[in-house]
Design a protein around this motif. Structure first.
Motif, PDB file in Angstrom:
ATOM      1  N   UNK A   1       0.832  -1.211   0.000  1.00  0.00           N
ATOM      2  CA  UNK A   1       0.000   0.000   0.000  1.00  0.00           C
ATOM      3  C   UNK A   1       0.865   1.259   0.000  1.00  0.00           C
ATOM      4  N   UNK A   2       1.968   1.202   0.716  1.00  0.00           N
ATOM      5  CA  UNK A   2       2.888   2.344   0.678  1.00  0.00           C
ATOM      6  C   UNK A   2       3.483   2.497  -0.718  1.00  0.00           C
ATOM      7  N   UNK A   3       3.792   1.369  -1.358  1.00  0.00           N
ATOM      8  CA  UNK A   3       4.328   1.425  -2.716  1.00  0.00           C
ATOM      9  C   UNK A   3       3.315   2.012  -3.689  1.00  0.00           C
ATOM     10  N   UNK A   4       2.025   1.759  -3.447  1.00  0.00           N
ATOM     11  CA  UNK A   4       0.997   2.314  -4.335  1.00  0.00           C
ATOM     12  C   UNK A   4       1.071   3.841  -4.358  1.00  0.00           C
ATOM     13  N   UNK A   5       1.172   4.454  -3.196  1.00  0.00           N
ATOM     14  CA  UNK A   5       1.293   5.913  -3.138  1.00  0.00           C
ATOM     15  C   UNK A   5       2.602   6.385  -3.755  1.00  0.00           C
ATOM     16  N   UNK A   6       3.668   5.651  -3.495  1.00  0.00           N
ATOM     17  CA  UNK A   6       4.966   6.050  -4.020  1.00  0.00           C
ATOM     18  C   UNK A   6       4.998   5.926  -5.544  1.00  0.00           C
ATOM     19  N   UNK A   7       4.389   4.878  -6.092  1.00  0.00           N
ATOM     20  CA  UNK A   7       4.327   4.733  -7.557  1.00  0.00           C
ATOM     21  C   UNK A   7       3.587   5.911  -8.176  1.00  0.00           C
ATOM     22  N   UNK A   8       2.461   6.283  -7.562  1.00  0.00           N
ATOM     23  CA  UNK A   8       1.672   7.395  -8.099  1.00  0.00           C
ATOM     24  C   UNK A   8       2.460   8.702  -8.036  1.00  0.00           C
ATOM     25  N   UNK A   9       3.161   8.916  -6.915  1.00  0.00           N
ATOM     26  CA  UNK A   9       3.949  10.137  -6.768  1.00  0.00           C
ATOM     27  C   UNK A   9       5.093  10.180  -7.772  1.00  0.00           C
ATOM     28  N   UNK A  10       5.778   9.050  -7.955  1.00  0.00           N
ATOM     29  CA  UNK A  10       6.869   8.999  -8.928  1.00  0.00           C
ATOM     30  C   UNK A  10       6.335   9.217 -10.338  1.00  0.00           C
ATOM     31  N   UNK A  11       5.157   8.664 -10.634  1.00  0.00           N
ATOM     32  CA  UNK A  11       4.548   8.875 -11.945  1.00  0.00           C
ATOM     33  C   UNK A  11       4.254  10.341 -12.200  1.00  0.00           C
ATOM     34  N   UNK A  12       3.813  11.054 -11.168  1.00  0.00           N
ATOM     35  CA  UNK A  12       3.534  12.484 -11.314  1.00  0.00           C
ATOM     36  C   UNK A  12       4.828  13.269 -11.519  1.00  0.00           C
ATOM     37  N   UNK A  13       5.867  12.904 -10.770  1.00  0.00           N
ATOM     38  CA  UNK A  13       7.172  13.545 -10.964  1.00  0.00           C
ATOM     39  C   UNK A  13       7.669  13.302 -12.388  1.00  0.00           C
ATOM     40  N   UNK A  14       7.483  12.092 -12.867  1.00  0.00           N
ATOM     41  CA  UNK A  14       7.920  11.751 -14.226  1.00  0.00           C
ATOM     42  C   UNK A  14       7.183  12.591 -15.254  1.00  0.00           C
ATOM     43  N   UNK A  15       5.873  12.765 -15.051  1.00  0.00           N
ATOM     44  CA  UNK A  15       5.082  13.568 -15.987  1.00  0.00           C
ATOM     45  C   UNK A  15       5.519  15.034 -15.962  1.00  0.00           C
ATOM     46  N   UNK A  16       5.777  15.582 -14.790  1.00  0.00           N
ATOM     47  CA  UNK A  16       6.178  16.985 -14.681  1.00  0.00           C
ATOM     48  C   UNK A  16       7.612  17.214 -15.176  1.00  0.00           C
ATOM     49  N   UNK A  17       8.347  16.136 -15.317  1.00  0.00           N
ATOM     50  CA  UNK A  17       9.720  16.254 -15.815  1.00  0.00           C
ATOM     51  C   UNK A  17       9.812  15.978 -17.306  1.00  0.00           C
TER      52      UNK A  17
END
Length: 472
Positions: A49-65
């Protein structure tokens, strides 16, 4: 701090209290089997469950980059070269694990249409729901995204595979199997990939060229994992190198012996106890050493691609401590440094108390080409009985170490293959020079009589011995 971050901090504090109580004052070893498995299952669920939030956050960072304008990229704003580096610095993950989160984020993050602002589904929408529900972690997402994300097939085919694989990950698959672990999920993903893209748009050779690769993993426990896929002709050439270096026939004081033995034979009678994978590793090490010394490879910084091993001089002299191989983080034994020093030059760097370089001296302990040709004429091949690695693939070993005053002279140099050179201090074989001729003392199990025996592998030397034994 946002409400989400604050809630996560509260959860972290609660989890920290449980961990502290259990690991400092509790006793996991005292738990029964059922309780121990329950702890593992609950902890793994929290991780997913912690990884789920981290995956989503990393995906957003990837999109903004992922912006054409470098100045507005998120990675640029925080001073990182890539999303992977940003993830590493934030999470303290390894490079490989950071890359897995980037891959997972691209697979299950929902994007927004630039023209309409509409929220679009993820590449793998069913897998995304499984991640949110805690059924799949980052390794499971990568197991699916790796084989399927780049397939040149229609969206409907990807959705069909996504739905079945997500169901299998939950344990709801048509086959009635329990929830799949990441390795099993990857195996099923590969089956789907082969089914959906049986021929592919590219000819087979072109696809093989595109997918070829070789990577070195992170050094752990003194070993670096190797992963990749070789083209058939490359694998064939490597296999020929293995075959040329590895020879199963072995010799002992009583005559030829062979590594293969039946169940009734004494396994201690074998001269070479290495497994086939170990022999192939050593053959590759030999080939790399020969290639680096050939002078045919491109230079690095104006010099040949030289293996650089560093160690403190006192540690080398005393045989204790550790050494460091350039480009590899994990330290190696002093024995490695001594082997490299035996066959190459040694550069001594004297440092002051503040770390300043005070003096540099170089000792070139490399045998010349003329000396090597003479030693080859005398020794023929690796001097260890039963080893038939040819002279061109052998290293020259200083019988008396150069660091201990041994001269770089034909009376102090013998041919040893990479493996026997690497293990000469620990493998049970001993070498000495007597009147300029190498003599070998084998292990007790190989030669119970423990006699020093002259190395007689040179064809010229063998002919001389035959003629001496049978004059006229």
């Amino acid at each position: 701090m946002t409400d989400t971050a604050a809630a996560l901090r509260d959860l972290d504090a609660a989890l920290a209290a449980v961990v502290d109580a259990q690991l400092r004052d509790g006793d996991v070893g005292g738990l029964g089997a059922r309780d121990l498995l329950s702890v593992m299952d609950a902890a793994a669920s929290i991780v997913r469950r912690a990884e789920a939030l981290l995956i989503e956050a990393v995906g957003e960072v990837d999109a903004r980059s992922d912006q054409r304008d470098l100045s507005v990229r998120m990675t640029t704003e925080v001073g990182c070269r890539s999303v992977k580096e940003l993830v590493q610095r934030t999470t303290r993950f390894s490079s490989r694990r950071a890359g897995e989160f980037v891959t997972a984020g691209r697979g299950i993050r929902r994007t927004t249409a630039l023209a309409t602002g509409e929220r679009l589904p993820a590449v793998f929408p069913a897998l995304r729901e499984a991640v949110i529900d805690g059924a799949v972690g980052v390794d499971g997402v990568v197991a699916v995204a790796g084989p399927l994300a780049s397939l040149p097939v229609g969206r409907d085919a990807i959705i069909a595979a996504d739905e079945e694989l997500a169901a299998a990950a939950r344990g709801d698959g048509a086959d009635g199997m329990p929830p799949l672990a990441a390795d099993d999920l990857r195996a099923q993903s590969l089956v789907w990939a082969a089914y959906l893209d049986q021929d592919g748009p590219e000819p087979r050779d072109e696809r093989a060229m595109r997918k070829r690769g070789l990577t070195l993993g992170v050094c752990r426990d003194g070993l670096v994992p190797v992963r990749g896929a070789l083209l058939p002709e490359t694998a064939g050439q490597l296999q020929r190198i293995f075959d040329s270096v590895n020879n199963p026939k072995l010799e002992g004081p009583a005559g030829p012996r062979f590594t293969e033995h039946n169940g009734d034979a004494d396994p201690d009678a074998r001269c070479d106890t290495r497994t086939r994978p170990q022999k192939q590793h050593d053959a590759l090490a030999t080939a790399l050493t020969v290639a680096a010394a050939s002078g045919q490879l491109p230079t690095i910084g104006g010099a040949a691609p030289t293996l650089v091993v560093s160690a403190r001089e006192a540690d080398v002299a005393n045989g204790v401590g550790t050494a460091h191989v350039q480009g590899i983080d994990e330290p190696v034994s002093i024995a490695v440094a001594r082997q490299i020093a035996c066959t190459g030059g040694v550069q001594r760097v004297r440092l002051g108390a503040n770390g300043r370089i005070i003096a540099i001296t170089v000792n070139d302990w490399v045998f010349t080409h003329v000396q090597r040709r003479a030693i080859v004429l005398r020794d023929g091949e690796c001097v260890i009985p039963g080893c038939h690695v040819p002279a061109a693939w052998c290293e020259i070993h200083h019988v008396i170490e150069a660091a201990r005053g041994g001269p770089t002279h034909t009376d102090n140099g013998v041919l040893l293959c990479w493996f026997h050179h690497r293990t000469i201090d620990t493998g049970g074989w001993k070498v000495r020079m007597k009147n300029g001729v190498p003599e070998i003392l084998g292990p007790v199990w190989w030669d119970p009589g423990q006699r020093w025996r002259p190395a007689t592998k040179s064809p010229v030397r063998r002919r001389d011995l035959v003629e001496a034994a049978h004059p006229g």
